[in-house]
Design a protein around this motif. Structure first.
Motif, PDB file in Angstrom:
ATOM      1  N   MET A   1       0.832  -1.204   0.000  1.00 40.34           N
ATOM      2  CA  MET A   1       0.000   0.000   0.000  1.00 40.34           C
ATOM      3  C   MET A   1       0.866   1.255   0.000  1.00 40.34           C
ATOM      4  O   MET A   1       1.872   1.315   0.700  1.00 40.34           O
ATOM      5  N   ASN A   2       0.447   2.246  -0.789  1.00 37.24           N
ATOM      6  CA  ASN A   2       1.137   3.537  -0.829  1.00 37.24           C
ATOM      7  C   ASN A   2       0.386   4.514   0.067  1.00 37.24           C
ATOM      8  O   ASN A   2      -0.718   4.962  -0.268  1.00 37.24           O
ATOM      9  N   LEU A   3       0.975   4.847   1.196  1.00 39.91           N
ATOM     10  CA  LEU A   3       0.323   5.735   2.154  1.00 39.91           C
ATOM     11  C   LEU A   3       0.176   7.153   1.611  1.00 39.91           C
ATOM     12  O   LEU A   3      -0.655   7.923   2.109  1.00 39.91           O
ATOM     13  N   GLU A   4       0.951   7.490   0.584  1.00 42.90           N
ATOM     14  CA  GLU A   4       0.875   8.833   0.010  1.00 42.90           C
ATOM     15  C   GLU A   4      -0.480   9.092  -0.642  1.00 42.90           C
ATOM     16  O   GLU A   4      -0.940  10.231  -0.729  1.00 42.90           O
ATOM     17  N   THR A   5      -1.128   8.036  -1.113  1.00 39.83           N
ATOM     18  CA  THR A   5      -2.404   8.212  -1.816  1.00 39.83           C
ATOM     19  C   THR A   5      -3.598   8.259  -0.860  1.00 39.83           C
ATOM     20  O   THR A   5      -4.734   8.458  -1.295  1.00 39.83           O
ATOM     21  N   SER A 103      -0.020  -3.058  13.665  1.00 40.55           N
ATOM     22  CA  SER A 103       1.362  -3.489  13.440  1.00 40.55           C
ATOM     23  C   SER A 103       1.735  -3.430  11.964  1.00 40.55           C
ATOM     24  O   SER A 103       2.879  -3.110  11.611  1.00 40.55           O
ATOM     25  N   GLU A 104       0.768  -3.720  11.099  1.00 39.83           N
ATOM     26  CA  GLU A 104       1.043  -3.671   9.662  1.00 39.83           C
ATOM     27  C   GLU A 104       1.286  -2.237   9.207  1.00 39.83           C
ATOM     28  O   GLU A 104       2.159  -1.966   8.361  1.00 39.83           O
ATOM     29  N   VAL A 105       0.515  -1.309   9.756  1.00 43.40           N
ATOM     30  CA  VAL A 105       0.699   0.096   9.415  1.00 43.40           C
ATOM     31  C   VAL A 105       2.048   0.591   9.928  1.00 43.40           C
ATOM     32  O   VAL A 105       2.761   1.325   9.235  1.00 43.40           O
ATOM     33  N   LEU A 106       2.402   0.180  11.148  1.00 42.21           N
ATOM     34  CA  LEU A 106       3.703   0.568  11.695  1.00 42.21           C
ATOM     35  C   LEU A 106       4.832   0.053  10.803  1.00 42.21           C
ATOM     36  O   LEU A 106       5.827   0.748  10.575  1.00 42.21           O
ATOM     37  N   GLY A 107       4.657  -1.151  10.272  1.00 40.77           N
ATOM     38  CA  GLY A 107       5.648  -1.696   9.346  1.00 40.77           C
ATOM     39  C   GLY A 107       5.772  -0.859   8.091  1.00 40.77           C
ATOM     40  O   GLY A 107       6.887  -0.606   7.599  1.00 40.77           O
ATOM     41  N   LEU A 108       4.644  -0.393   7.558  1.00 33.51           N
ATOM     42  CA  LEU A 108       4.661   0.450   6.360  1.00 33.51           C
ATOM     43  C   LEU A 108       5.299   1.812   6.644  1.00 33.51           C
ATOM     44  O   LEU A 108       6.101   2.316   5.850  1.00 33.51           O
ATOM     45  N   VAL A 109       4.942   2.402   7.781  1.00 32.07           N
ATOM     46  CA  VAL A 109       5.446   3.734   8.137  1.00 32.07           C
ATOM     47  C   VAL A 109       6.965   3.718   8.318  1.00 32.07           C
ATOM     48  O   VAL A 109       7.663   4.660   7.923  1.00 32.07           O
ATOM     49  N   VAL A 164      14.694   8.509  10.666  1.00 32.98           N
ATOM     50  CA  VAL A 164      14.953   7.441  11.637  1.00 32.98           C
ATOM     51  C   VAL A 164      13.676   7.174  12.416  1.00 32.98           C
ATOM     52  O   VAL A 164      12.925   8.101  12.733  1.00 32.98           O
ATOM     53  N   SER A 165      13.404   5.909  12.723  1.00 35.05           N
ATOM     54  CA  SER A 165      12.243   5.569  13.554  1.00 35.05           C
ATOM     55  C   SER A 165      12.682   4.732  14.741  1.00 35.05           C
ATOM     56  O   SER A 165      13.595   3.914  14.641  1.00 35.05           O
ATOM     57  N   VAL A 166      12.014   4.959  15.869  1.00 36.62           N
ATOM     58  CA  VAL A 166      12.198   4.148  17.079  1.00 36.62           C
ATOM     59  C   VAL A 166      10.845   3.539  17.410  1.00 36.62           C
ATOM     60  O   VAL A 166       9.851   4.268  17.550  1.00 36.62           O
ATOM     61  N   VAL A 167      10.790   2.212  17.511  1.00 36.78           N
ATOM     62  CA  VAL A 167       9.502   1.550  17.713  1.00 36.78           C
ATOM     63  C   VAL A 167       9.626   0.427  18.739  1.00 36.78           C
ATOM     64  O   VAL A 167      10.704  -0.129  18.944  1.00 36.78           O
ATOM     65  N   THR A 178       6.026  -7.818  11.389  1.00 35.09           N
ATOM     66  CA  THR A 178       5.781  -6.885  10.288  1.00 35.09           C
ATOM     67  C   THR A 178       6.916  -5.875  10.145  1.00 35.09           C
ATOM     68  O   THR A 178       6.932  -5.095   9.189  1.00 35.09           O
ATOM     69  N   LEU A 179       7.862  -5.872  11.072  1.00 35.05           N
ATOM     70  CA  LEU A 179       8.956  -4.897  11.071  1.00 35.05           C
ATOM     71  C   LEU A 179      10.202  -5.470  10.400  1.00 35.05           C
ATOM     72  O   LEU A 179      10.414  -6.685  10.385  1.00 35.05           O
ATOM     73  N   SER A 180      11.036  -4.557   9.873  1.00 35.38           N
ATOM     74  CA  SER A 180      12.336  -4.936   9.311  1.00 35.38           C
ATOM     75  C   SER A 180      13.371  -3.944   9.814  1.00 35.38           C
ATOM     76  O   SER A 180      13.799  -3.035   9.088  1.00 35.38           O
ATOM     77  N   PRO A 181      13.793  -4.076  11.074  1.00 32.22           N
ATOM     78  CA  PRO A 181      14.670  -3.069  11.672  1.00 32.22           C
ATOM     79  C   PRO A 181      16.121  -3.149  11.190  1.00 32.22           C
ATOM     80  O   PRO A 181      16.584  -4.178  10.716  1.00 32.22           O
ATOM     81  N   ASP A 182      16.815  -2.026  11.343  1.00 28.66           N
ATOM     82  CA  ASP A 182      18.258  -1.970  11.080  1.00 28.66           C
ATOM     83  C   ASP A 182      19.042  -2.335  12.340  1.00 28.66           C
ATOM     84  O   ASP A 182      20.081  -2.989  12.269  1.00 28.66           O
TER      85      ASP A 182
END
Length: 450
Positions: A1-5, A103-109, A164-167, A178-182
């Motif tokens: 999903m593209n949150l921009e739209t 959680s899915e939205v947090l993953g997208l954000v 940068v995000s902190v979650v 749903t996350l892919s952290p660094d």
């Protein structure tokens, strides 16, 4: 999903601490935001103050018209919402709408950010809030999504940029997958959420799955002793990062930090409890790994003020101390007990506990009894059901009988304050994740007058 739209974001369960942080994020990014929750709270009132439309009756008629357009609306819901919620059912049965879990939205954000994630059955909220504060003070362009209200920012949403995000990486419902952290850490893997996982081994497997979600070239920190490989951290041990030479000064800690390449001396941290010291250590390690410099981090850590309902002082005088804490698992109660005993040796301690969930009470009944028995006096409230229906035989009376402490009593909300006032305890601590938090201000007023 593209949150921009997406123009409109509708939240079912908007008063949840994780949901409200996302609502703040979308509002700050010029989206139209509205939502439903079961009851008003300080969180929902803060959202309304931002111009977010919140209602409390589960009714399709209350959904603003703009949020009934499937082309421009994203619907976000939390697993804590009952499946028969009328608004949720309406959106699911209406073709074209995009429905995503929080959680899915947090993953997208966070997908296109440099993501630092904090996982673990205990310590997520405090650790992530410390980490966000450290990065903020080091001028890192971050967005922080927290599971509690930071005392430094009076919010569960911290924003200084979007790079940068902190979650919090929440294991409930396997949300953290749903996350892919660094950069990520795992603070603990004690059995919990067995209503979801069934058994402790399945929970541990999910943490292993989470460890595999880290991006190529990323870094995983793990608490010393956990059965997952990574850079280790611990207290006064031989971990890669460890806190040494620990002293208590003015109700807080002064200590040194040994890293793989250096020693950082005279680090100050003002929250009590070895569990909080461990949280501070890993937040410091993650910030160092990101690239912050140790002198800035030491200064920032000393200014960290905590999270509301995480060992929060309500009254702190020579004659009486009143602390409120979110502890709702036996290990968390043990940690709170350790902190109180370390800071107030020889004082009489009263614990007021509200069990959270019938299933958790059932699954850890003996451990709850042992952890509560350590206090000098115990007041036990009814179980807070949250998302659950009652389970036959699982009651506070059952737990009460198992607590091996003669100085104990079952209490209702109506007689809670009178029972507390009748105690001669020097230190009072309220414990639990349910609506006991709403009673804290009344207890404080009764004891202190304001």
């Amino acid at each position: 999903m593209n949150l921009e739209t997406i123009d409109n974001v509708y939240f079912i369960g908007i008063g949840g601490i994780g949901m409200s942080a996302l609502a703040r994020y979308f509002k700050a990014n010029n989206k139209r935001v509205a939502g439903y929750d079961k009851t008003p709270s300080d969180v929902t009132r803060a959202l309304e103050a931002l111009g977010i439309d919140v209602h409390f009756d589960d009714s399709i008629a209350n959904i603003p018209n703009a949020f009934l357009n499937y082309d421009t609306t994203l619907v976000v819901y939390t697993p804590a919402i009952p499946k028969d919620n009328m608004e949720l059912v309406h959106y699911k049965n209406s073709r074209g709408f995009s429905l995503l879990k929080r959680s899915e939205v947090l993953g997208l954000v966070t997908k296109n950010t440099f993501c630092l994630a904090v996982a673990g059955t205990h310590g997520k909220t405090t650790t992530s809030s410390i980490l966000a504060h450290l990065l903020y003070e080091c001028n890192v362009p971050l967005t922080g999504f927290l599971g509690g209200i930071s005392e430094n920012y009076n919010s569960n949403y911290i924003s200084k940029g979007t790079e940068v995000s902190v979650v919090e990486a929440d294991e409930f419902d396997r949300s953290f997958l749903t996350l892919s952290p660094d950069i990520a850490c795992i603070t603990s893997m004690d059995a919990d959420h067995l209503d979801i996982y069934g058994e402790a081994e399945a929970l541990q497997e999910s943490f292993l799955d989470f460890s595999k979600r880290i991006k190529d070239g990323g870094t995983l920190f793990v608490k010393s002793g956990l059965p997952i490989e990574g850079i280790t951290y611990g207290i006064e041990d031989d971990s890669d990062y460890t806190a040494l030479n620990i002293k208590i000064e003015n109700g807080g800690y002064v200590f040194d930090v040994k890293t793989p390449s250096a020693v950082i001396n005279d680090v100050k941290f003002n929250l009590p409890g070895r569990h909080n010291l461990s949280n501070a250590l890993i937040a410091l390690a993650m910030a160092l790994e990101y690239g912050c410099q140790s002198p800035e981090l030491v200064k920032a850590l000393a200014s960290y003020a905590g999270v509301k309902r995480r060992f929060t002082y309500q009254i702190k005088t020579d004659d009486l101390v009143f602390i409120d804490d979110y502890a709702h698992h036996p290990e968390e109660i043990k940690a709170a007990h350790q902190a109180v005993r370390e800071m107030y040796p020889g004082k009489k301690v009263l614990a007021v506990f509200q069990p959270h969930l019938f299933s958790r009470t059932r699954d850890f009944i003996d451990d709850f009894a042992k952890s509560l028995a350590q206090f000098d006096e115990v007041l036990l409230m009814d179980i807070y059901p949250a998302r659950e229906l009652p389970i036959e035989g699982v009651t506070s009376a059952w737990l009460f009988e198992k607590i091996e402490n003669e100085n104990k009593a079952l209490v209702s909300k109506s007689d809670l304050i009178s029972k507390i006032k009748a105690s001669d305890a020097d230190v009072i601590i309220t414990l639990g994740a349910g609506d006991i938090g709403a009673e804290v201000k009344h207890i404080k007023t009764a004891l202190y007058g304001n």
